[in-house]
Design a protein around this motif. Structure first.
Motif, PDB file in Angstrom:
ATOM      1  N   ALA A   9       1.012  -1.530   0.033  1.00  0.00           N
ATOM      2  CA  ALA A   9      -0.098  -0.056  -0.015  1.00  0.00           C
ATOM      3  C   ALA A   9       0.760   0.846   0.637  1.00  0.00           C
ATOM      4  CB  ALA A   9      -1.042  -0.193   1.210  1.00  0.00           C
ATOM      5  N   LEU A  10       2.226   1.134   0.431  1.00  0.00           N
ATOM      6  CA  LEU A  10       2.585   2.464   0.681  1.00  0.00           C
ATOM      7  C   LEU A  10       4.032   2.453  -0.724  1.00  0.00           C
ATOM      8  CD1 LEU A  10       4.248   1.987   4.625  1.00  0.00           C
ATOM      9  CD2 LEU A  10       3.001   3.636   3.789  1.00  0.00           C
ATOM     10  N   ALA A  11       3.532   1.675  -1.174  1.00  0.00           N
ATOM     11  CA  ALA A  11       3.732   2.045  -2.786  1.00  0.00           C
ATOM     12  C   ALA A  11       2.916   2.455  -3.680  1.00  0.00           C
ATOM     13  CB  ALA A  11       4.821   0.734  -3.498  1.00  0.00           C
ATOM     14  N   GLU A  12       1.382   2.660  -3.013  1.00  0.00           N
ATOM     15  CA  GLU A  12       0.792   3.596  -3.984  1.00  0.00           C
ATOM     16  C   GLU A  12       0.936   5.318  -3.319  1.00  0.00           C
ATOM     17  OE1 GLU A  12      -1.034   2.546  -6.092  1.00  0.00           O
ATOM     18  OE2 GLU A  12      -2.039   0.345  -5.738  1.00  0.00           O
ATOM     19  N   GLN A  19       0.320   7.807   7.087  1.00  0.00           N
ATOM     20  CA  GLN A  19       0.949   7.719   8.184  1.00  0.00           C
ATOM     21  C   GLN A  19       0.410   7.115   8.925  1.00  0.00           C
ATOM     22  OE1 GLN A  19      -0.345  11.972   9.489  1.00  0.00           O
ATOM     23  NE2 GLN A  19       0.583  12.013  10.948  1.00  0.00           N
ATOM     24  N   ARG A  20      -1.074   6.049   9.125  1.00  0.00           N
ATOM     25  CA  ARG A  20      -0.616   5.720  10.297  1.00  0.00           C
ATOM     26  C   ARG A  20       0.069   4.241   9.753  1.00  0.00           C
ATOM     27  NH1 ARG A  20      -6.504   7.093   9.314  1.00  0.00           N
ATOM     28  NH2 ARG A  20      -6.644   4.376   8.149  1.00  0.00           N
ATOM     29  N   LEU A  21      -0.227   3.783   8.663  1.00  0.00           N
ATOM     30  CA  LEU A  21       0.673   2.545   8.451  1.00  0.00           C
ATOM     31  C   LEU A  21       1.836   2.952   8.834  1.00  0.00           C
ATOM     32  CD1 LEU A  21      -1.176   1.868   4.856  1.00  0.00           C
ATOM     33  CD2 LEU A  21      -0.856   0.326   6.411  1.00  0.00           C
ATOM     34  N   LEU A  27       8.247   3.735  10.383  1.00  0.00           N
ATOM     35  CA  LEU A  27       9.287   4.502   9.622  1.00  0.00           C
ATOM     36  C   LEU A  27       9.474   5.282   9.803  1.00  0.00           C
ATOM     37  CD1 LEU A  27       7.187   2.744   6.563  1.00  0.00           C
ATOM     38  CD2 LEU A  27       9.428   1.634   7.486  1.00  0.00           C
ATOM     39  N   PRO A  28      10.123   6.289   9.470  1.00  0.00           N
ATOM     40  CA  PRO A  28      11.049   7.328   9.446  1.00  0.00           C
ATOM     41  C   PRO A  28      10.155   8.741   9.001  1.00  0.00           C
ATOM     42  CG  PRO A  28      12.508   6.956   7.606  1.00  0.00           C
ATOM     43  CD  PRO A  28      11.669   5.716   8.254  1.00  0.00           C
TER      44      PRO A  28
END
Length: 290
Positions: A9-12, A19-21, A27-28
């Motif tokens: 999902a973070l590649a989207e 932010q929650r993910l 992650l920084p």
């Protein structure tokens, strides 16, 4: 498998849930839309076909193979069947289906499908891709890439090595030479990772122009590379050879669990290194005679 799905999902493009993910994965910072656009929209397109296809572009036979995998699972391929987020979501779904399956034969079948997806359509290109993410991405996406790499290694260890090399590797044409292919197609093939064994992105070409003291003509990568070659053929070829040599070094450092992937990409990068240094030497000799 929620971790795998979250990394996909973070590649989207960043949305309300990112932010929650990011916080859950430690992650920084947070994903920035501009950073996502630059990394995934202009530098490292998150599509398997770009790195596994002979053309080095979206679509083509490589995407058809990925779509065929979806059909083999009796699923309708999505519009972008080879997008990283989609592939990771599919992988997570297969793992969850395997875990919940009570029938031993069906459970084995699902595990076999998951293993095929991992080795054929994920680990066939992601190690080199994630090395490049680590090289050029901002801190948030560097951390994302390192975490994804770790997760994939855990999955590889869990499922064991593949029985054969991916079909993408077996079907990929090797890098030719200008004499075989013509100068135009040869330049294009240098930008096809599965043929050249290296990933050359837009920021690499900007750096090449700066290091070689050449004029930079903005445009599509093939156009930019041709412009650099027209200004200083030997220098640009030597610069590309250095890129291929650096890529080969990274490929050799892949964990033993990724032996087949490492061997394929290393061989391609080594061949490119040798060929480009030879072409640069010939070009310098020709220019000195002229």
């Amino acid at each position: 498998m929620e971790l795998v799905r979250a990394l996909g999902a973070l590649a989207e493009p960043p949305g309300p849930t990112h932010q929650r993910l990011a916080e859950a994965l430690e992650l920084p910072g947070v994903a920035q839309a501009a950073e996502h656009t630059d990394l995934f929209g202009f530098q490292l397109y998150p599509y398997a076909s770009v790195y596994l296809g002979a053309e080095g572009m979206l679509g083509g036979e490589a995407r058809d193979r990925v779509a065929g995998f979806w059909r083999a699972l009796h699923l309708t391929p999505p519009a972008e069947p080879d997008h990283l987020a989609v592939l990771l979501a599919l992988y997570a779904s297969l793992a969850e289906a395997e875990a919940s399956e009570e029938d031993a034969a069906q459970r084995l079948l699902r595990r076999t499908s998951r293993k095929a997806l991992l080795w054929e359509h994920l680990l066939s290109w992601l190690p080199g891709y994630l090395d490049k993410v680590n090289e050029i991405a901002p801190p948030f996406y560097r951390a994302w890439g390192r975490l994804l790499h770790q997760v994939l290694l855990v999955e590889a260890a869990s499922l064991g090595p593949p029985e054969a090399s991916p079909l993408h590797f077996r079907e990929a044409p090797a890098l030719g030479s200008p004499m075989d292919e013509g100068s135009g197609p040869f330049v294009d093939s240098l930008l096809a990772p599965v043929r050249a064994g290296m990933i050359v992105v837009r920021s690499d070409l900007v750096r090449a122009a700066r290091e070689l003291g050449l004029g930079l003509r903005l445009g599509e990568r093939r156009f930019v590379l041709r412009a650099l070659l027209s200004q200083d053929g030997p220098g640009t070829l030597e610069w590309l050879a250095g890129q291929a040599r650096a890529s080969a070094k990274l490929h050799r450092r892949l964990p033993r669990a990724l032996a087949r992937t490492s061997a394929f990409w290393t061989e391609r990068a080594d061949r490119t290194t040798t060929l480009l240094f030879e072409l640069a030497t010939e070009a310098r000799a020709a220019s000195s005679v002229a």
